[in-house]
Design a protein around this motif. Structure first.
Motif, short mmCIF file in Angstrom:
data_model
loop_
_atom_site.label_atom_id
_atom_site.label_comp_id
_atom_site.label_asym_id
_atom_site.label_seq_id
_atom_site.Cartn_x
_atom_site.Cartn_y
_atom_site.Cartn_z
N ILE A 95 -3.48 1.58 -14.49
CA ILE A 95 -2.70 2.49 -13.64
C ILE A 95 -3.31 2.59 -12.25
O ILE A 95 -2.61 2.49 -11.23
CB ILE A 95 -2.59 3.88 -14.30
N VAL A 96 -4.64 2.78 -12.21
CA VAL A 96 -5.31 2.93 -10.92
C VAL A 96 -5.20 1.64 -10.10
O VAL A 96 -4.89 1.66 -8.89
CB VAL A 96 -6.78 3.32 -11.12
N LEU A 97 -5.44 0.49 -10.77
CA LEU A 97 -5.35 -0.79 -10.06
C LEU A 97 -3.92 -1.07 -9.59
O LEU A 97 -3.70 -1.54 -8.47
CB LEU A 97 -5.83 -1.92 -10.98
N ALA A 114 -1.32 9.92 -10.63
CA ALA A 114 -2.00 11.08 -11.21
C ALA A 114 -1.22 11.63 -12.40
O ALA A 114 -1.80 12.01 -13.43
CB ALA A 114 -2.20 12.16 -10.15
N LEU A 115 0.12 11.68 -12.28
CA LEU A 115 0.94 12.16 -13.40
C LEU A 115 0.83 11.24 -14.61
O LEU A 115 0.75 11.70 -15.76
CB LEU A 115 2.40 12.29 -12.95
N LEU A 116 0.81 9.92 -14.36
CA LEU A 116 0.66 8.97 -15.48
C LEU A 116 -0.71 9.12 -16.15
O LEU A 116 -0.83 9.06 -17.38
CB LEU A 116 0.85 7.54 -14.96
N GLY A 159 -3.39 13.28 -22.39
CA GLY A 159 -2.91 14.23 -23.37
C GLY A 159 -2.36 15.52 -22.82
O GLY A 159 -2.08 16.45 -23.58
N VAL A 160 -2.21 15.60 -21.50
CA VAL A 160 -1.62 16.80 -20.92
C VAL A 160 -0.15 16.84 -21.31
O VAL A 160 0.56 15.84 -21.21
CB VAL A 160 -1.78 16.81 -19.39
N SER A 161 0.31 17.99 -21.75
CA SER A 161 1.67 18.14 -22.26
C SER A 161 2.69 17.85 -21.16
O SER A 161 2.52 18.22 -20.00
CB SER A 161 1.87 19.55 -22.79
N GLY A 162 3.78 17.19 -21.55
CA GLY A 162 4.85 16.93 -20.61
C GLY A 162 5.49 18.21 -20.10
O GLY A 162 5.94 18.29 -18.96
#
Length: 201
Positions: free
Chosen positions: A29-31, A74-76, A82-85
């Motif tokens: 994701i970062v790359l 950041a959202l991905l 594991g942050v809830s949608g």
């Protein structure tokens, strides 16, 4: 994905395999965000050079694109961690509401910036042209040489007899609400009758 990879690794690696896959996904994701940011930056740079767009217009555009890519990455990342949608959606709607309030509060500034983009792309006039901003075609208005076009103002060097050489800052949004009389590449020529009367005086 983890279940399909597990049989291919020794048993002692199974407890670390989940963390390893998570790290790989985060790195991808970062790359990907970094490569996308650089690619779009090069596209904007080439577009700026090809269409002769000013640097002070392209820098804010590149900054906005960069922040959008960073926010999406950041959202991905938060979703993978594991942050809830539901939490992400609540935070997004809260930020969107604040952004909408700020948008309407700064509408005049944003409209000037948008009109600056139209001026740079549609080119109703250029630096060095002489223009007159009129309420109607019959009434005289602000007249002078275009010496600067910024994100908020068009600056004219006044050519009137009352304030010769003074700088007039016209908001960009006002340009598209008024009649614009334009002379290319030099000051307007005076009619022969007016020149003769000036010489006789």
């Amino acid at each position: 994905m983890l279940a399909t990879l597990t049989p291919y690794f020794p048993a002692w690696t199974h407890e670390w395999l989940g963390s390893f896959v998570l790290v790989i996904q985060l790195l991808i994701i970062v790359l990907g965000a970094w490569l996308l940011q650089r690619g779009l930056g090069r596209i904007l740079h080439r577009a700026s050079a090809h269409y002769d767009l000013p640097v002070h217009l392209m820098k804010p555009t590149a900054t906005i694109v960069r922040w959008i890519i960073m926010a999406t990455a950041a959202l991905l990342v938060l979703g993978l961690l594991g942050v809830s949608g539901t939490v992400l959606w609540t935070a997004f709607t809260g930020f969107a509401a604040v952004g909408a309030v700020a948008f309407f509060a700064a509408w005049s500034v944003l409209s000037n910036i948008f009109c600056a983009i139209l001026i740079f792309t549609a080119r109703p006039f250029r630096l060095g042209d002489y223009v007159e901003i009129l309420d109607t075609a019959e009434k005289p208005g602000a007249k002078g040489e275009v010496v600067d076009i910024s994100l908020l103002y068009v600056t004219l060097r006044d050519s009137s007899d009352e304030h010769p050489g003074a700088l007039l800052q016209i908001p960009n949004a006002l340009i598209f609400q008024r009649v614009v009389r334009r002379w290319k590449g030099g000051p307007p020529r005076q009619p022969a009758g007016s020149r003769a009367s000036v010489l006789s005086e």
